[in-house]
Design a protein around this motif. Structure first.
Motif, mmCIF file in Angstrom:
data_model
loop_
_atom_site.group_PDB
_atom_site.id
_atom_site.type_symbol
_atom_site.label_atom_id
_atom_site.label_comp_id
_atom_site.label_asym_id
_atom_site.label_seq_id
_atom_site.Cartn_x
_atom_site.Cartn_y
_atom_site.Cartn_z
ATOM 1 N N GLY A 151 0.773 -1.234 0.000
ATOM 2 C CA GLY A 151 0.000 0.000 0.000
ATOM 3 C C GLY A 151 0.801 1.279 0.000
ATOM 4 O O GLY A 151 0.452 2.241 -0.695
ATOM 5 N N ASN A 152 1.888 1.327 0.758
ATOM 6 C CA ASN A 152 2.629 2.590 0.870
ATOM 7 C C ASN A 152 3.506 2.895 -0.339
ATOM 8 O O ASN A 152 4.211 3.898 -0.366
ATOM 9 N N THR A 153 3.484 2.014 -1.358
ATOM 10 C CA THR A 153 4.227 2.274 -2.596
ATOM 11 C C THR A 153 3.282 2.645 -3.744
ATOM 12 O O THR A 153 3.729 2.852 -4.869
ATOM 13 N N MET A 154 1.980 2.749 -3.455
ATOM 14 C CA MET A 154 0.986 2.940 -4.508
ATOM 15 C C MET A 154 0.453 4.371 -4.526
ATOM 16 O O MET A 154 0.374 5.044 -3.484
ATOM 17 N N SER A 155 0.052 4.828 -5.724
ATOM 18 C CA SER A 155 -0.551 6.155 -5.866
ATOM 19 C C SER A 155 -2.006 6.103 -5.401
ATOM 20 O O SER A 155 -2.584 5.023 -5.231
ATOM 21 N N GLN A 156 -2.607 7.260 -5.248
ATOM 22 C CA GLN A 156 -4.016 7.331 -4.838
ATOM 23 C C GLN A 156 -4.919 6.660 -5.867
ATOM 24 O O GLN A 156 -5.886 5.980 -5.516
#
Length: 482
Positions: free
Chosen positions: A387-392
């Motif tokens: 999750g923390n590597t993904m864009s909105q």
């Protein structure tokens, strides 16, 4: 300049080789770091190239299915070994056996009496909705009650210093050939370092595997015939299929080499048909038998399930084991251990959210950027979203996928895998990279074995938590020392 001079231990991360302050070397890595630090970069580069050449000449390669053009890759190997002390290994080994025993009892139960479902320890619909639940196995118990004969348990070490199980691989766990290949390559190129440590050998695995296969033969024959069934040379793990058959001294066959007659399996040979007792299959259930599963399959053996249910041949691992390595079932393994063995789990699970559960689903959707999302039925690192590597926009798209098919996903907190000194070719220096461990447990008819060391997999991309070779990962030789 020393080969470790640029090494920096990241904050808030457990490094297995160096202390966080001043890069002091941890016990038991003093001897091995001294050896590597005595090498110049050019010397080490030459050593690294020799290892690559050795792997290439042996055919130690793999394929990535996602590539447009299928091609062979030399399996990435880092020469700096991982060391596990005997005390820590003992706990890992006992935990792996405990887990394998419990999962075998679970498989036997769900295909026979289904007590665990009646007692509502696990939701019945979760089992029956699994695509790997095999109705043809209902009421059938394999020799010795062993369904999952070979279990690959993936472990990580967290910042707290404890080992956690990340997932179970029960269908056809791969990678064990790399364990033996890694050891062989390192011994050939740096044989002197093996004199400095009391390292437990790994070469007994093919012997143990063959002993396990023979233990589950339908009858105690004097000359049990075992074969390795491969999908063929274009399979990503074909090297391993070939290697294990060769090391065990048994035949490597494709589906076209076998046939069924009068509910017995026979192998075609130049001297006529030979009856087969045990099939170590490296083919998924879907392609195993066109009579029962995918009718279009040309990889399997028509009628092999009939011969199996009749008790005339053993299949390793048993069809239907995939229901127990469904990542949603993983959540319940501690309960499975307590239910069947009456014991507390030796190895802890990573906390897992079941997206099919409304409460868990709500939490997951509200915290996607803090979680790792995994499809329940994929392997090889495919489909995993951190999750923390993904864009909105990517998170929004992922949320829609989960809401549309919640049964297909689970979520876990982003665990901070331990790090290990790893040679980074682009930097021509060692740097810290995240690492995990796959253990290999064999369960047969009154037979137990765990490979001493297993496969340490390392994420070669900086900051990556995905260690699978298909996602750019490599491996290390793993030393269990007395």
């Amino acid at each position: 300049m020393g080969i470790f001079d640029l090494y920096k231990v990241p904050e808030n991360c457990l490094d297995e080789v160096f202390e966080n302050k001043d890069n002091n070397v941890k016990d038991p890595y003093e001897k091995i770091t001294a050896v590597f630090d005595s090498l110049t970069i050019d010397q080490f580069e030459n050593l690294n190239e020799l290892i690559k050449l050795s792997f290439f000449n042996q055919g130690i390669t793999y394929q990535v299915y996602s590539e447009k053009n299928t091609k062979e890759h030399i399996f990435p190997f880092d020469p700096f070994p991982r060391i596990i002390k005997k005390g820590e290994w003992s706990s890992i080994e006992q935990g792996a056996i405990q887990r394998s025993k419990a999962l075998n009892l679970f498989l036997k139960d769900i295909y026979t009496e289904q007590k665990i479902l009646k007692d509502k320890i696990i939701p019945k619909e979760m089992i029956l909705s699994s695509p790997h639940y095999c109705k043809e196995m209902l009421g059938f118990v394999p020799k010795g009650g062993a369904y999952c004969h070979i279990n690959g348990t993936d472990l990580i070490k967290h910042n707290d210093g404890n080992n956690y199980v990340l997932e179970d691989n029960l269908r056809s766990p791969s990678g064990v050939s790399y364990v033996l290949g890694n050891r062989d390559a390192l011994k050939k190129t740096m044989s002197d370092i093996f004199q400095r440590y009391p390292i437990v050998p790994v070469w007994d695995y093919p012997i143990a595997l063959l002993d396990m296969l023979k233990s589950v033969a339908p009858q105690d024959f004097e000359d049990t015939i075992c074969v390795v069934l491969t999908p063929g040379m274009y399979n990503s793990a074909f090297y391993e299929h070939m290697f294990l058959a060769q090391q065990m001294g048994i035949e490597l066959v494709e589906g076209r080499d076998l046939f069924v007659e009068d509910n017995y399996v026979f192998m075609k040979t130049t001297k006529g048909p030979v009856k087969v007792d045990v099939v170590y299959r490296r083919i998924d259930d879907e392609y195993l038998d066109p009579e029962v599963f995918n009718k279009e399959s040309v990889l399997g053996v028509k009628g092999i399930m009939r011969a199996y249910i009749a008790g005339n041949v053993s299949i390793v691992n048993a069809p239907g084991t995939g229901v127990a390595d469904d990542k949603a079932i993983y959540h319940y393994v501690p309960d499975i251990i307590k239910y069947y063995l009456g014991e507390a789990p030796i190895l802890n699970n990573v906390h897992t959210y079941i997206c099919e559960n409304p409460t868990d689903l709500k939490y997951v959707l509200e915290n996607l950027d803090k979680l790792v999302i995994k499809p329940v039925d994929q392997s090889g690192g495919y489909g995993i979203c951190v999750g923390n590597t993904m864009s909105q926009a990517e998170l929004a798209d992922l949320a829609n996928k989960i809401k549309n098919a919640p049964r297909q996903f689970i979520a876990q907190p982003i665990m901070n895998l331990s790090m290990h000194a790893t040679y980074i070719e682009s930097d021509k220096a060692f740097g810290p990279r995240h690492i995990d461990l796959r253990t290999y447990t064999l369960i047969g008819d009154d037979y137990e074995y765990v490979l001493k060391g297993g496969l340490s997999r390392v994420a070669l991309k900086k900051g990556s938590l995905i260690v699978n070779s298909s996602q750019g990962g490599g491996s290390k030789d793993t030393w269990v020392i007395e």
